[in-house]
Design a protein around this motif. Structure first.
Motif, PDB file in Angstrom:
ATOM      1  N   ASN A 213       0.819  -1.210   0.000  1.00 31.04           N
ATOM      2  CA  ASN A 213       0.000   0.000   0.000  1.00 31.04           C
ATOM      3  C   ASN A 213       0.855   1.264   0.000  1.00 31.04           C
ATOM      4  O   ASN A 213       0.412   2.321  -0.450  1.00 31.04           O
ATOM      5  N   ALA A 214       2.091   1.145   0.505  1.00 24.95           N
ATOM      6  CA  ALA A 214       2.975   2.309   0.519  1.00 24.95           C
ATOM      7  C   ALA A 214       3.322   2.774  -0.892  1.00 24.95           C
ATOM      8  O   ALA A 214       3.615   3.947  -1.120  1.00 24.95           O
ATOM      9  N   PHE A 220      -0.094   8.370  -6.466  1.00 23.43           N
ATOM     10  CA  PHE A 220      -0.858   9.602  -6.242  1.00 23.43           C
ATOM     11  C   PHE A 220       0.024  10.845  -6.418  1.00 23.43           C
ATOM     12  O   PHE A 220      -0.458  11.887  -6.871  1.00 23.43           O
ATOM     13  N   ALA A 221       1.306  10.731  -6.082  1.00 22.01           N
ATOM     14  CA  ALA A 221       2.216  11.863  -6.301  1.00 22.01           C
ATOM     15  C   ALA A 221       2.329  12.161  -7.790  1.00 22.01           C
ATOM     16  O   ALA A 221       2.296  13.325  -8.217  1.00 22.01           O
ATOM     17  N   GLY A 222       2.461  11.117  -8.611  1.00 22.29           N
ATOM     18  CA  GLY A 222       2.517  11.319 -10.053  1.00 22.29           C
ATOM     19  C   GLY A 222       1.225  11.893 -10.605  1.00 22.29           C
ATOM     20  O   GLY A 222       1.241  12.757 -11.486  1.00 22.29           O
ATOM     21  N   PHE A 223       0.095  11.428 -10.059  1.00 21.84           N
ATOM     22  CA  PHE A 223      -1.199  11.956 -10.505  1.00 21.84           C
ATOM     23  C   PHE A 223      -1.325  13.445 -10.191  1.00 21.84           C
ATOM     24  O   PHE A 223      -1.800  14.238 -11.013  1.00 21.84           O
ATOM     25  N   VAL A 224      -0.884  13.843  -8.994  1.00  9.60           N
ATOM     26  CA  VAL A 224      -0.947  15.263  -8.598  1.00  9.60           C
ATOM     27  C   VAL A 224      -0.063  16.108  -9.504  1.00  9.60           C
ATOM     28  O   VAL A 224      -0.459  17.199  -9.948  1.00  9.60           O
ATOM     29  N   LEU A 225       1.136  15.624  -9.797  1.00  7.12           N
ATOM     30  CA  LEU A 225       2.044  16.375 -10.673  1.00  7.12           C
ATOM     31  C   LEU A 225       1.462  16.543 -12.071  1.00  7.12           C
ATOM     32  O   LEU A 225       1.640  17.587 -12.708  1.00  7.12           O
ATOM     33  N   LEU A 226       0.754  15.523 -12.552  1.00  9.98           N
ATOM     34  CA  LEU A 226       0.174  15.595 -13.894  1.00  9.98           C
ATOM     35  C   LEU A 226      -1.097  16.440 -13.916  1.00  9.98           C
ATOM     36  O   LEU A 226      -1.271  17.296 -14.793  1.00  9.98           O
ATOM     37  N   VAL A 237       8.406  11.391 -16.005  1.00 13.24           N
ATOM     38  CA  VAL A 237       9.237  10.190 -16.157  1.00 13.24           C
ATOM     39  C   VAL A 237      10.611  10.406 -15.537  1.00 13.24           C
ATOM     40  O   VAL A 237      11.135   9.533 -14.824  1.00 13.24           O
ATOM     41  N   PHE A 238      11.200  11.574 -15.762  1.00 11.42           N
ATOM     42  CA  PHE A 238      12.517  11.850 -15.181  1.00 11.42           C
ATOM     43  C   PHE A 238      12.433  11.936 -13.659  1.00 11.42           C
ATOM     44  O   PHE A 238      13.305  11.432 -12.944  1.00 11.42           O
ATOM     45  N   ILE A 239      11.380  12.575 -13.154  1.00 11.02           N
ATOM     46  CA  ILE A 239      11.203  12.658 -11.699  1.00 11.02           C
ATOM     47  C   ILE A 239      10.996  11.263 -11.112  1.00 11.02           C
ATOM     48  O   ILE A 239      11.559  10.913 -10.070  1.00 11.02           O
ATOM     49  N   ALA A 240      10.198  10.453 -11.788  1.00 11.64           N
ATOM     50  CA  ALA A 240       9.939   9.087 -11.309  1.00 11.64           C
ATOM     51  C   ALA A 240      11.218   8.257 -11.288  1.00 11.64           C
ATOM     52  O   ALA A 240      11.459   7.485 -10.354  1.00 11.64           O
ATOM     53  N   ALA A 241      12.059   8.417 -12.328  1.00 15.94           N
ATOM     54  CA  ALA A 241      13.324   7.681 -12.362  1.00 15.94           C
ATOM     55  C   ALA A 241      14.230   8.099 -11.204  1.00 15.94           C
ATOM     56  O   ALA A 241      14.869   7.245 -10.565  1.00 15.94           O
ATOM     57  N   LEU A 242      14.270   9.400 -10.903  1.00 15.83           N
ATOM     58  CA  LEU A 242      15.088   9.888  -9.791  1.00 15.83           C
ATOM     59  C   LEU A 242      14.574   9.351  -8.452  1.00 15.83           C
ATOM     60  O   LEU A 242      15.353   8.878  -7.612  1.00 15.83           O
ATOM     61  N   VAL A 243      13.261   9.392  -8.255  1.00 13.17           N
ATOM     62  CA  VAL A 243      12.675   8.900  -7.008  1.00 13.17           C
ATOM     63  C   VAL A 243      12.897   7.396  -6.865  1.00 13.17           C
ATOM     64  O   VAL A 243      13.213   6.898  -5.782  1.00 13.17           O
ATOM     65  N   ALA A 244      12.742   6.663  -7.975  1.00 16.09           N
ATOM     66  CA  ALA A 244      12.954   5.207  -7.938  1.00 16.09           C
ATOM     67  C   ALA A 244      14.399   4.879  -7.567  1.00 16.09           C
ATOM     68  O   ALA A 244      14.662   3.956  -6.784  1.00 16.09           O
ATOM     69  N   TYR A 245      15.346   5.648  -8.102  1.00 13.04           N
ATOM     70  CA  TYR A 245      16.754   5.400  -7.785  1.00 13.04           C
ATOM     71  C   TYR A 245      17.037   5.702  -6.310  1.00 13.04           C
ATOM     72  O   TYR A 245      17.747   4.934  -5.637  1.00 13.04           O
ATOM     73  N   MET A 246      16.496   6.790  -5.801  1.00 11.22           N
ATOM     74  CA  MET A 246      16.690   7.129  -4.387  1.00 11.22           C
ATOM     75  C   MET A 246      16.044   6.063  -3.491  1.00 11.22           C
ATOM     76  O   MET A 246      16.605   5.693  -2.456  1.00 11.22           O
TER      77      MET A 246
END
Length: 287
Positions: A213-214, A220-226, A237-246
């Motif tokens: 669930n986390a 939801f963060a991606g939905f808000v940004l869009l 996509v670039f933000i998601a890649a950065l967050v995924a790497y972190m």
């Protein structure tokens, strides 16, 4: 004869054949089934065939969202995605060019006629396989080539290109008649349901991908940004890649600390802590 529709329907049928899982002409499954056979790519190709790329891509996007979580388990399938893509998008492009109509037609074709032709192909392939085995036992090189390569490809072409061609070329009038004959409220219901089905497909994909669930926080963060920040998909996509790497680095560091605290330690030979590795592997038969 409508020459323009004839050519567009013929090209759509050929694309449907090239997108078959057994078609070898586009680097096998890599360029065929997994690229040309996808509804989004089908929308582009059908749009080019009908001279309206924008409408084709919009129809392909809607159909792709519905089938985004479509799975074939053990060879069993509940819908034939290539027939659904080219049949549904092709008929929609030949008539209303409405994405909702494309979704409705794609589901109808994929789960009825698509499955009939798909299972018919498998039955015919078993016939060609038996003949190829017999030719191999007799050292008949020509029989092996014909029954293993030539005849199956002819079968696939006849069961894919021809039905899709006739569905688009002959079905345009029927679809137009149905759309014009049914009441407006029914057409509106079809459009609403056609808009809901892509959301259902995305929900099915989320059920497969999201394991905790986390993880919904990232969605939801991606939905808000869009939706509210109005960022483009490329930026997200670039933000998601950065967050995924972190997130990956954080998970690795946490796991490394857990391993260090459980390692064997000695204090001047006075005592020694041992690590229990009995549950390290869950399935002993694998090792």
């Amino acid at each position: 004869m409508n020459t323009s529709l004839f050519i567009s329907a013929m090209l759509t049928g050929i694309f449907c054949y090239l997108g078959a899982i057994e078609s070898p002409w586009l680097f096998g499954m890599s360029g065929g089934f997994y690229i040309v056979g996808r509804p989004l790519v089908a929308g582009l190709l059908v749009g080019l065939a009908f001279g309206d790329v924008k409408s084709g891509i919009l129809c392909g996007l809607a159909v792709q969202a519905v089938f985004i979580a479509n799975l074939s388990t053990g060879g069993a399938t509940n819908s034939e995605i290539t027939y659904a893509a080219y049949g549904g998008i092709g008929l929609a492009m030949a008539t209303t060019r409405n994405p909702a109509i494309a979704v409705t037609l794609a589901i109808l074709i994929g789960q009825t006629f698509g499955l009939i032709f798909y299972n018919g192909r498998m039955a015919l392939y078993s016939f060609w396989n038996a003949r190829a085995d017999k030719a191999a036992e007799e050292n008949n090189d020509r029989g092996i080539v014909l029954n293993h390569l030539i005849y199956p490809q002819i079968t696939t072409f006849l069961l894919r290109a021809v039905p899709v061609f006739f569905a688009i070329y002959s079905g345009k009038g029927l679809v137009n008649w149905l759309i014009q004959s049914i009441p407006d409220i029914v057409t509106h219901i079809i459009q609403v349901l056609g808009g809901v089905l892509p959301a259902l497909g995305i929900a099915m994909l989320m059920a497969i991908v999201i394991k905790s669930n986390a993880h919904l926080i990232f969605f939801f963060a991606g939905f808000v940004l869009l939706a509210f920040a109005k960022l483009s998909m490329i930026a997200i996509v670039f933000i998601a890649a950065l967050v995924a790497y972190m997130y990956y680095l954080s998970s690795n560091n946490h796991g490394a600390k857990g391993v260090k605290t459980s390692e064997t330690s000695k204090d001047d030979g006075s005592h020694e802590a041992t690590v229990n590795t009995d549950t390290e592997y869950e399935d002993e038969d694998l090792f």
